[in-house]
Write a protein that holds these residues in place. Structure first.
Motif, PDB file in Angstrom:
ATOM      1  N   ASP A   1       0.824  -1.203   0.000  1.00  0.00           N
ATOM      2  CA  ASP A   1       0.000   0.000   0.000  1.00  0.00           C
ATOM      3  C   ASP A   1       0.862   1.258   0.000  1.00  0.00           C
ATOM      4  O   ASP A   1       1.843   1.347   0.694  1.00  0.00           O
ATOM      5  CB  ASP A   1      -0.928  -0.005   1.208  1.00  0.00           C
ATOM      6  CG  ASP A   1      -2.102   0.927   1.008  1.00  0.00           C
ATOM      7  OD1 ASP A   1      -2.029   2.054   1.502  1.00  0.00           O
ATOM      8  OD2 ASP A   1      -3.080   0.533   0.347  1.00  0.00           O
TER       9      ASP A   1
ATOM     10  N   ASP B   1      -8.487   8.740   3.753  1.00  0.00           N
ATOM     11  CA  ASP B   1      -9.031   7.389   3.830  1.00  0.00           C
ATOM     12  C   ASP B   1     -10.510   7.440   4.183  1.00  0.00           C
ATOM     13  O   ASP B   1     -10.964   8.297   4.939  1.00  0.00           O
ATOM     14  CB  ASP B   1      -8.274   6.572   4.877  1.00  0.00           C
ATOM     15  CG  ASP B   1      -6.874   6.208   4.407  1.00  0.00           C
ATOM     16  OD1 ASP B   1      -6.744   5.756   3.260  1.00  0.00           O
ATOM     17  OD2 ASP B   1      -5.927   6.378   5.184  1.00  0.00           O
TER      18      ASP B   1
ATOM     19  N   THR C   1     -14.145  -5.506   1.317  1.00  0.00           N
ATOM     20  CA  THR C   1     -13.101  -4.540   0.995  1.00  0.00           C
ATOM     21  C   THR C   1     -12.746  -3.699   2.214  1.00  0.00           C
ATOM     22  O   THR C   1     -11.560  -3.437   2.485  1.00  0.00           O
ATOM     23  CB  THR C   1     -13.561  -3.617  -0.151  1.00  0.00           C
ATOM     24  OG1 THR C   1     -13.872  -4.403  -1.305  1.00  0.00           O
ATOM     25  CG2 THR C   1     -12.473  -2.605  -0.509  1.00  0.00           C
TER      26      THR C   1
ATOM     27  N   ASN D   1      -9.006  -3.689   3.890  1.00  0.00           N
ATOM     28  CA  ASN D   1      -8.245  -2.439   3.855  1.00  0.00           C
ATOM     29  C   ASN D   1      -7.852  -1.938   5.240  1.00  0.00           C
ATOM     30  O   ASN D   1      -7.038  -1.005   5.352  1.00  0.00           O
ATOM     31  CB  ASN D   1      -9.069  -1.345   3.167  1.00  0.00           C
ATOM     32  CG  ASN D   1      -9.172  -1.536   1.662  1.00  0.00           C
ATOM     33  OD1 ASN D   1      -8.454  -2.342   1.079  1.00  0.00           O
ATOM     34  ND2 ASN D   1     -10.078  -0.791   1.041  1.00  0.00           N
TER      35      ASN D   1
ATOM     36  N   ARG E   1      -6.192  -8.930   6.295  1.00  0.00           N
ATOM     37  CA  ARG E   1      -5.936  -8.897   4.851  1.00  0.00           C
ATOM     38  C   ARG E   1      -6.353 -10.213   4.199  1.00  0.00           C
ATOM     39  O   ARG E   1      -6.545 -10.274   2.989  1.00  0.00           O
ATOM     40  CB  ARG E   1      -4.459  -8.630   4.575  1.00  0.00           C
ATOM     41  CG  ARG E   1      -3.962  -7.261   5.014  1.00  0.00           C
ATOM     42  CD  ARG E   1      -2.556  -6.997   4.493  1.00  0.00           C
ATOM     43  NE  ARG E   1      -2.073  -5.677   4.900  1.00  0.00           N
ATOM     44  CZ  ARG E   1      -1.232  -5.464   5.912  1.00  0.00           C
ATOM     45  NH1 ARG E   1      -0.770  -6.490   6.602  1.00  0.00           N
ATOM     46  NH2 ARG E   1      -0.854  -4.248   6.221  1.00  0.00           N
TER      47      ARG E   1
END
Length: 299
Positions: free
Chosen positions: A48, A55, A63, A67, A176
């Protein structure tokens, strides 16, 4: 923890270096018979990049959860409270800790209180970096003021539970590998309204997504734990930052057993706050590292 030979039963081995009847993960057990081992997750995420765009929580639950580690890492630092509960058919034990993680320097520090009746005593202090952890325990047979340096790749669980806590970067990094995510609703945690998600994650996939030494502990845990679809719950704010995560790991207390009575469940809870507030954590100097002999036990 204590190996026991019970009449008519198979010999119990340490789970991920878990040696008490409860299967609780302890520093003393991690050190016994080992000269190396332990973990730390990556900071904000290897793939990233920093962005000028603020953000924001993704609308898609999967998602948003995936993230969370990267967004949290971009805060620079966070303070943490941890709780790790181990449960077997014989006993239950609860470890609690406090500390913080610096995502810029990729280093954190935790202090974990050892519950009564555990295989070691005192307080466990750990300094975590990607792939490496330094441990200190006043109840272990290590000279006062000295640290034991461990490498995550030589611990069966990658230090996800073995030192009485899951470090903040690793706990977030596991998300993740989220495979399922359901938006449960909005909950208030420590006075803050947060978006609550529930689902399962894959530690092997989390390791691949994290990459580098930060993924090593996740990969080891994925190989050792008997339940591959790890249940989790996560609470994120409107920016997508992780405020709390609960992950449930399971391993066999009896080598190779798939029977329910032989399984040890470890519920790891990590809470994050004070994003951006400085964290004091430093790697111990080489002069303070204690080298254990292969046959040496701290007990």
């Amino acid at each position: 923890m204590t190996d026991q030979q019970r009449t008519g039963r198979r010999r119990r081995r340490p789970g991920p270096h878990v040696r008490s009847a409860a299967g609780a993960a302890l520093l003393a057990a991690a050190l016994a018979g080992l000269a190396t081992g332990c973990s730390a997750g990556s900071a904000g995420g290897s793939a990233d990049q920093q962005s000028a765009v603020p953000d924001q929580l993704a609308a898609d639950p999967l998602t948003a959860v995936r993230n969370a580690a990267d967004i949290t890492g971009r805060t620079g630092s966070a303070h943490t409270a941890t709780e790790l509960t181990t449960e077997s058919s014989e006993k239950k034990a609860v470890f609690s800790g406090t500390g913080g993680y610096d995502y810029v320097k990729r280093i954190g520090r935790l202090e974990v209180a050892v519950p009564p009746g555990a295989a070691t005593t005192g307080k466990i202090v750990e300094v975590v970096l990607p792939g490496t952890v330094y441990l200190q325990n006043s109840g272990a047979k290590v000279p006062e003021g000295k640290w034991v340096k461990l490498d995550v790749r030589q611990l069966p669980d990658g230090n996800l539970v073995s030192s009485g806590a899951t470090d903040p970067a690793t706990a977030a990094g596991a998300l993740r590998g989220a495979q399922k995510a359901e938006a449960v609703g909005t909950d208030t945690v420590d006075g803050v309204a947060l978006h609550h998600y529930r689902g399962t994650l894959d530690l092997a996939k989390a390791a691949d997504a994290t990459g580098g030494r930060g993924g090593d502990g996740l990969r080891m845990g994925g190989q050792t734990f008997t339940v591959k679809e790890v249940p989790y719950e996560a609470w994120l704010d409107d920016q997508g930052r992780l405020h709390k995560v609960v992950e449930v790991f399971t391993f066999a207390g009896v080598a190779g057993s798939k029977e329910a009575k032989d399984q040890v469940k470890v519920t790891s809870t990590t809470s994050l706050s004070d994003f951006g507030k400085p964290v004091e954590a430093a790697e111990p100097p080489a002069s303070d590292i204690y080298a254990m002999k292969p046959s040496e036990s701290p007990k």
